[in-house]
Design an enzyme around this catalytic site. Structure first.
Site, PDB file in Angstrom:
ATOM      1  N   GLY A   1       0.824  -1.200   0.000  1.00  0.00           N
ATOM      2  CA  GLY A   1       0.000   0.000   0.000  1.00  0.00           C
ATOM      3  C   GLY A   1       0.858   1.250   0.000  1.00  0.00           C
TER       4      GLY A   1
ATOM      5  N   ASN B   1     -13.042  11.472   7.486  1.00  0.00           N
ATOM      6  CA  ASN B   1     -14.432  11.059   7.670  1.00  0.00           C
ATOM      7  C   ASN B   1     -15.279  12.215   8.180  1.00  0.00           C
ATOM      8  OD1 ASN B   1     -14.569   7.957   7.207  1.00  0.00           O
ATOM      9  ND2 ASN B   1     -12.708   8.264   8.423  1.00  0.00           N
TER      10      ASN B   1
ATOM     11  N   ASN C   1      -1.710   7.797   1.424  1.00  0.00           N
ATOM     12  CA  ASN C   1      -1.251   8.784   2.391  1.00  0.00           C
ATOM     13  C   ASN C   1      -0.581   8.137   3.602  1.00  0.00           C
ATOM     14  OD1 ASN C   1      -2.760  11.171   4.564  1.00  0.00           O
ATOM     15  ND2 ASN C   1      -1.162  11.626   3.080  1.00  0.00           N
TER      16      ASN C   1
ATOM     17  N   LYS D   1      -9.534   6.706  -0.008  1.00  0.00           N
ATOM     18  CA  LYS D   1     -10.826   6.082   0.241  1.00  0.00           C
ATOM     19  C   LYS D   1     -11.353   6.467   1.621  1.00  0.00           C
ATOM     20  CE  LYS D   1     -11.207   3.862  -3.628  1.00  0.00           C
ATOM     21  NZ  LYS D   1     -12.246   4.250  -4.590  1.00  0.00           N
TER      22      LYS D   1
ATOM     23  N   GLN E   1     -13.476   5.543   4.971  1.00  0.00           N
ATOM     24  CA  GLN E   1     -13.667   4.301   5.705  1.00  0.00           C
ATOM     25  C   GLN E   1     -14.946   4.267   6.530  1.00  0.00           C
ATOM     26  OE1 GLN E   1     -11.371   1.871   5.130  1.00  0.00           O
ATOM     27  NE2 GLN E   1     -10.324   3.307   3.795  1.00  0.00           N
TER      28      GLN E   1
ATOM     29  N   GLY F   1       0.202   4.760   3.966  1.00  0.00           N
ATOM     30  CA  GLY F   1       1.242   3.828   3.545  1.00  0.00           C
ATOM     31  C   GLY F   1       2.549   4.525   3.225  1.00  0.00           C
TER      32      GLY F   1
ATOM     33  N   LYS G   1     -14.210   3.875  15.434  1.00  0.00           N
ATOM     34  CA  LYS G   1     -14.049   5.326  15.634  1.00  0.00           C
ATOM     35  C   LYS G   1     -14.366   6.105  14.369  1.00  0.00           C
ATOM     36  CE  LYS G   1      -9.926   5.753  13.397  1.00  0.00           C
ATOM     37  NZ  LYS G   1      -9.335   6.806  12.565  1.00  0.00           N
TER      38      LYS G   1
END
Length: 351
Positions: free
Chosen positions: A12, A272, A15, A298, A300, A17, A207
């Site tokens: 991966g 998020n 950001n 992505k 989550q 990784g 979270k």
């Protein structure tokens, strides 16, 4: 002669990784305790007419996902995940959780039987039969090697910039835990090892659901008092979920970086929260905002909310976590964002 140095592969290159690759590469060059080359799997894409792997290997920078931060030259980008993990003793999985299973299937016959993995991915796995599982369990079962986890209050750009932070490693194997700590810890990125692997991983996923609720609250124009209520009631549901489905953990685990610290930072500074606030303000759907705001990264939280609902349905407890349920229903547009306040107002905590 001593034992050969262990080889590290990073699966991966987003950001987070890329941030871990920066830390690992620097540590290996500094301490010379692992094989020097760090292979990083990079999903190939074109950036300004050039292959991203080419840019990373020539300029030592992931200009798309972590611009402004240089890798040490021993971090080498590979577009072929099988080549990236070849001969690796330690595999660091830092993928969006949606891609973990397919990646494991691609590499399963190419992983050393003596290797172990560490999952940094935050989310749950939902199989075709709707069965829900932990990502570390999917990795361990697919590759037939142990898999540990690293979670914490870690906004990637801040970690990459070297501002002080901490994380929690979940491992019941002392030797492997110490290897991970030696690989990743720096003066500014401190690591605590705890044995509650499953709970540490679950907290990292849950979270993000609470952070989406915090973003809805922000988007609706509520203040810090309301967000504090979201965080507190969200934490109560996180603790209840862990106690219900993963009993036997140490209660102090919620006070580690993987617990309340990660929850707070995500509810104030994470992607998020940001996208959820825009969801309320703009009326656009989650996937559109993800594409517009996250530069290929992505989201989550909404997926985790859906996965948790599948988990709770499977266990017959879908009605016992009203904040988690409200987040999922709002993301799916089955409820107006304003209904979040009802989920708080009529929460079982106040019965």
């Amino acid at each position: 002669m001593g034992d050969p140095l262990k080889r590290v592969a990073i699966v991966g290159s987003g950001n987070w990784g890329s941030t871990i690759a920066k830390i690992v590469g620097n540590n290996i060059e500094k301490f010379n305790t692992f094989e020097n080359e760090v292979r990083m799997y990079v999903y190939e894409e074109m950036v300004d007419g050039r292959k991203l792997t080419e840019i990373i290997n020539q300029e030592h920078e992931n200009v798309k996902y972590l611009p402004g931060h240089k890798f040490s030259p021993n971090v080498v980008a590979y577009p072929d995940v099988i080549e990236a993990v070849k001969d690796a003793d330690i595999l660091l999985f830092i993928l969006p959780h949606q891609f973990v299973e397919r990646t494991c299937l691609a590499i399963k016959s190419h992983v050393k039987s003596t290797a172990f993995a560490v999952s940094f991915s935050k989310g749950f796995y939902v199989g075709k039969d709707k069965h829900v599982d932990l990502l570390s369990s999917v990795i361990s079962r697919s590759l037939e090697i142990p898999c540990y986890v690293l979670m914490g209050a870690n906004i990637a750009t801040e970690v990459a910039a070297g501002t002080f932070c901490e994380a929690t490693v979940g491992s019941r194997n002392y030797e492997h835990g110490q290897l991970v700590k030696g690989l990743i810890q720096t003066d500014e990125f401190r690591i605590v090892i705890k044995p509650d692997t499953e709970v540490i991983e679950v907290l990292g996923a849950l979270k993000n659901i609470v952070a989406v609720a915090a973003g809805f609250s922000d988007g609706l124009g509520y203040g810090d008092n309301t967000k504090a209520a979201v965080i507190r009631l969200g934490l109560k549901e996180m603790v209840k979920f862990c106690e219900e489905f993963f009993p036997g953990h140490h209660p102090q685990i919620f006070l580690e970086s993987c617990g309340v610290a990660d929850l707070v930072t995500t509810c104030y500074g994470g992607r998020n929260r940001k996208v959820a606030a825009a969801f309320v303000k703009t009326g656009k759907d989650i996937r559109t905002l993800e594409e517009e705001m996250l530069n290929g990264q992505k989201l989550q939280g909404p997926d985790a909310a859906a996965e948790v609902q599948e988990w709770l349905k499977e266990k017959g407890q879908a009605n016992k976590f009203p904040l988690f349920a409200a987040v999922h229903d709002i993301c799916e547009r089955r409820m107006d964002p304003k209904a979040l306040i009802d989920a708080l107002r009529y929460h079982p905590e106040f019965w």
